[in-house]
Motif scaffolding. Structure first.
Motif, PDB file in Angstrom:
ATOM      1  N   GLU A 264       0.847  -1.186   0.000  1.00 42.29           N
ATOM      2  CA  GLU A 264       0.000   0.000   0.000  1.00 42.29           C
ATOM      3  C   GLU A 264       0.887   1.242   0.000  1.00 42.29           C
ATOM      4  O   GLU A 264       2.107   1.156  -0.100  1.00 42.29           O
ATOM      5  N   LEU A 265       0.246   2.416   0.148  1.00 42.25           N
ATOM      6  CA  LEU A 265       0.956   3.688   0.080  1.00 42.25           C
ATOM      7  C   LEU A 265       2.097   3.772   1.083  1.00 42.25           C
ATOM      8  O   LEU A 265       3.205   4.210   0.751  1.00 42.25           O
ATOM      9  N   LEU A 266       1.839   3.364   2.328  1.00 42.55           N
ATOM     10  CA  LEU A 266       2.833   3.486   3.390  1.00 42.55           C
ATOM     11  C   LEU A 266       3.425   2.130   3.744  1.00 42.55           C
ATOM     12  O   LEU A 266       2.755   1.094   3.651  1.00 42.55           O
TER      13      LEU A 266
ATOM     14  N   ARG B   2       3.871   5.332  -8.618  1.00 41.39           N
ATOM     15  CA  ARG B   2       2.540   5.936  -8.499  1.00 41.39           C
ATOM     16  C   ARG B   2       2.321   6.557  -7.119  1.00 41.39           C
ATOM     17  O   ARG B   2       1.615   7.554  -6.977  1.00 41.39           O
ATOM     18  N   TYR B   3       2.944   5.983  -6.088  1.00 41.41           N
ATOM     19  CA  TYR B   3       2.840   6.567  -4.749  1.00 41.41           C
ATOM     20  C   TYR B   3       3.668   7.841  -4.649  1.00 41.41           C
ATOM     21  O   TYR B   3       3.246   8.831  -4.035  1.00 41.41           O
TER      22      TYR B   3
ATOM     23  N   ARG C 164       2.401  15.411  -5.787  1.00 41.33           N
ATOM     24  CA  ARG C 164       1.326  16.323  -6.180  1.00 41.33           C
ATOM     25  C   ARG C 164       0.561  16.860  -4.970  1.00 41.33           C
ATOM     26  O   ARG C 164       0.238  18.033  -4.889  1.00 41.33           O
ATOM     27  N   THR C 165       0.262  15.990  -4.021  1.00 41.18           N
ATOM     28  CA  THR C 165      -0.641  16.379  -2.932  1.00 41.18           C
ATOM     29  C   THR C 165       0.087  16.940  -1.711  1.00 41.18           C
ATOM     30  O   THR C 165      -0.548  17.513  -0.834  1.00 41.18           O
ATOM     31  N   GLN C 166       1.408  16.737  -1.634  1.00 47.52           N
ATOM     32  CA  GLN C 166       2.236  17.349  -0.601  1.00 47.52           C
ATOM     33  C   GLN C 166       1.708  17.088   0.821  1.00 47.52           C
ATOM     34  O   GLN C 166       1.508  15.956   1.202  1.00 47.52           O
ATOM     35  N   TRP C 167       1.476  18.141   1.595  1.00 48.37           N
ATOM     36  CA  TRP C 167       1.157  18.009   3.014  1.00 48.37           C
ATOM     37  C   TRP C 167      -0.050  17.115   3.243  1.00 48.37           C
ATOM     38  O   TRP C 167      -0.041  16.251   4.126  1.00 48.37           O
ATOM     39  N   TRP C 168      -1.111  17.301   2.438  1.00 56.52           N
ATOM     40  CA  TRP C 168      -2.294  16.465   2.626  1.00 56.52           C
ATOM     41  C   TRP C 168      -2.005  15.010   2.271  1.00 56.52           C
ATOM     42  O   TRP C 168      -2.458  14.092   2.947  1.00 56.52           O
ATOM     43  N   GLY C 169      -1.265  14.786   1.195  1.00 55.28           N
ATOM     44  CA  GLY C 169      -0.938  13.414   0.816  1.00 55.28           C
ATOM     45  C   GLY C 169      -0.115  12.712   1.879  1.00 55.28           C
ATOM     46  O   GLY C 169      -0.343  11.535   2.177  1.00 55.28           O
ATOM     47  N   ARG C 170       0.838  13.429   2.481  1.00 46.91           N
ATOM     48  CA  ARG C 170       1.678  12.824   3.526  1.00 46.91           C
ATOM     49  C   ARG C 170       0.877  12.540   4.792  1.00 46.91           C
ATOM     50  O   ARG C 170       1.302  11.741   5.626  1.00 46.91           O
ATOM     51  N   GLN C 171      -0.276  13.172   4.931  1.00 50.81           N
ATOM     52  CA  GLN C 171      -1.119  12.944   6.107  1.00 50.81           C
ATOM     53  C   GLN C 171      -2.054  11.738   5.963  1.00 50.81           C
ATOM     54  O   GLN C 171      -2.818  11.450   6.888  1.00 50.81           O
ATOM     55  N   MET C 172      -1.986  11.042   4.837  1.00 49.71           N
ATOM     56  CA  MET C 172      -2.939   9.956   4.617  1.00 49.71           C
ATOM     57  C   MET C 172      -2.606   8.701   5.421  1.00 49.71           C
ATOM     58  O   MET C 172      -2.469   7.595   4.888  1.00 49.71           O
ATOM     59  N   LEU C 173      -2.477   8.890   6.711  1.00 50.25           N
ATOM     60  CA  LEU C 173      -2.226   7.789   7.641  1.00 50.25           C
ATOM     61  C   LEU C 173      -3.580   7.203   8.052  1.00 50.25           C
ATOM     62  O   LEU C 173      -4.022   7.316   9.201  1.00 50.25           O
ATOM     63  N   ILE C 174      -4.237   6.613   7.070  1.00 51.72           N
ATOM     64  CA  ILE C 174      -5.617   6.162   7.248  1.00 51.72           C
ATOM     65  C   ILE C 174      -5.784   4.774   6.651  1.00 51.72           C
ATOM     66  O   ILE C 174      -5.020   4.349   5.788  1.00 51.72           O
TER      67      ILE C 174
ATOM     68  N   HIS D 172      -5.188   7.464 -14.814  1.00 52.90           N
ATOM     69  CA  HIS D 172      -5.846   6.162 -14.825  1.00 52.90           C
ATOM     70  C   HIS D 172      -7.166   6.294 -14.092  1.00 52.90           C
ATOM     71  O   HIS D 172      -7.283   7.086 -13.144  1.00 52.90           O
ATOM     72  N   PHE D 173      -8.164   5.517 -14.525  1.00 54.88           N
ATOM     73  CA  PHE D 173      -9.479   5.604 -13.902  1.00 54.88           C
ATOM     74  C   PHE D 173      -9.416   5.338 -12.406  1.00 54.88           C
ATOM     75  O   PHE D 173     -10.174   5.938 -11.624  1.00 54.88           O
ATOM     76  N   SER D 174      -8.516   4.478 -11.967  1.00 56.14           N
ATOM     77  CA  SER D 174      -8.426   4.130 -10.550  1.00 56.14           C
ATOM     78  C   SER D 174      -8.032   5.313  -9.683  1.00 56.14           C
ATOM     79  O   SER D 174      -8.181   5.260  -8.453  1.00 56.14           O
ATOM     80  N   GLU D 175      -7.531   6.396 -10.281  1.00 49.94           N
ATOM     81  CA  GLU D 175      -7.166   7.585  -9.516  1.00 49.94           C
ATOM     82  C   GLU D 175      -8.382   8.432  -9.158  1.00 49.94           C
ATOM     83  O   GLU D 175      -8.254   9.445  -8.462  1.00 49.94           O
ATOM     84  N   ILE D 176      -9.558   8.034  -9.623  1.00 46.35           N
ATOM     85  CA  ILE D 176     -10.810   8.600  -9.122  1.00 46.35           C
ATOM     86  C   ILE D 176     -11.115   7.867  -7.827  1.00 46.35           C
ATOM     87  O   ILE D 176     -11.451   6.680  -7.836  1.00 46.35           O
TER      88      ILE D 176
END
Length: 382
Positions: free
Chosen positions: A54-56, A116-117, A123-133, A220-224
């Protein structure tokens, strides 16, 4: 842009379950996903077919194949979870699932080294790095493209119910946010995440996707990353509303509720009915109420603005869907929703554990780990 939807067998079901890796002693997140994924990789294969990155690096995801029943989903997930436990036990690592980790800090986490990560974070910077979800996604098969958008719109009526039942992210960075699902409001900060647009025609969706490609928003469609979205390649509608669920029993219950709702809508479309549709502003308000108040949310039911306590509406919904559950062979799993109502959603159980242990969030993590091991919710009074 043409988007082909590959029809599936009606109401087949599958699930994706994101799991957090934590140190057994400290309860802190542990960035050991690469070691875990390498250990479970079958000989001669690039990766395990059902245990994914996954992302992290503190996260792995287990996925199912295409299943006919929720019972098959549970068996599939259980097998993968056993494989994971067999690898992590000697390493002093545990897994749990909740919408967020109660106290680990987002800025200390490592991102998976994959293009891709890295692009997402760049692109998303601070918000993207906060995706500890962490979340749970449920796919349900649809046998016709013409059903996709009406079913998506109808599911939005019940998105707050699913969000409230699964809410498991009251804590963020060791603080109680006052929300049942902080994850729900965090995740929607990403581009193309959050509530879906309510398109009437498939051509409108195609036009939207074309615009997103033309303007460079997605590749890519999956990025929706909508809360509910079509998955054209799989021939499914994908429910992504839910916070991470701590137990296999809860995953099964939510999967059953989702499968029953989609099958009921599919059946009603076959009979020529028009499915219910909420105005977008009511959908948006319901999401916030469910995120804030969880099972105490008063949800808006229709365009006339009628309101009801979400748990009362869930109780009636279970009764209405019981014939559907019998048809799909998931009566027991659907009634698992009653267990959540009885013992509380995870956000309530987590807060109860913290109160019982003088505010200790390490005790909350230990309880989440124990629930994962046991497979069912722990009653806070026990």
């Amino acid at each position: 842009m043409r988007i082909d939807f590959t029809p599936s067998r009606r109401s087949t079901v599958g699930a994706e379950w994101e799991l957090a890796l934590v140190d057994r002693r400290s309860g802190e997140l542990s960035s050991v996903a690469e070691r875990i994924l390498e250990a479970v990789r079958p000989d001669g294969q690039r990766e395990h077919p059902k245990i994914k990155q996954e992302l992290l690096l503190n996260t792995i995801e287990i996925i199912t194949g295409v299943c006919e029943t929720v019972g098959e989903v549970a068996a599939d997930l259980s097998e993968s979870l056993e494989t994971v436990h067999s690898v992590i036990d000697p390493l002093g690592v545990e897994v749990f699932c909740a919408g967020t980790h109660p106290f680990s800090q987002w800025y200390q986490q490592k991102v998976t080294d994959k293009a891709r990560y890295q692009k997402l974070i760049d692109r998303t910077q601070w918000w993207g790095r906060q995706m500890l979800i962490y979340g749970v996604h449920v796919h349900v098969g649809l046998d016709s493209r013409e059903k996709v958008l009406p079913v998506l719109d109808a599911l939005l009526n019940y998105a707050p119910h699913l969000q409230a039942l699964s809410a498991s992210s009251p804590y963020w960075g060791a603080e109680d946010t006052g929300y049942a699902s902080n994850r729900a409001l965090m995740f929607q900060q990403l581009p193309t995440a959050g509530l879906p647009f309510q398109f009437r025609e498939w051509a409108e969706l195609e036009h939207y996707v074309d615009d997103m490609f033309t303007t460079g928003v997605i590749d890519h469609f999956s990025e929706i990353r909508w809360d509910i979205r079509p998955a054209p390649h799989f021939g499914t509608i994908e429910m992504r509303v839910c916070d991470g669920l701590p137990t296999l029993a809860e995953v099964s219950a939510i999967a059953a509720l989702t499968q029953c709702l989609v099958d009921d809508f599919s059946e009603r479309l076959d009979r020529g009915e028009e499915l219910p549709r909420l105005p977008p502003w009511h959908v948006q308000e319901n999401k916030w109420r469910a995120a804030r108040y969880g099972l105490d949310a008063i949800v808006i039911l229709d365009a006339a603005g009628r309101e009801r306590l979400v748990t009362d509406d869930v109780a009636d919904l279970l009764d209405r869907l019981e014939p559907v559950a019998r048809r799909l062979d998931c009566v027991a799993e659907l009634r698992g929703i009653e267990t959540i109502l009885k013992h509380g959603a995870s956000y309530q159980r987590q807060r109860a554990v913290a109160r019982e242990h003088n505010g200790s969030l390490k005790a909350v993590v230990a309880s989440l780990v124990a629930e994962m091991r046991e497979g069912s919710p722990r009653c806070p009074e026990s």
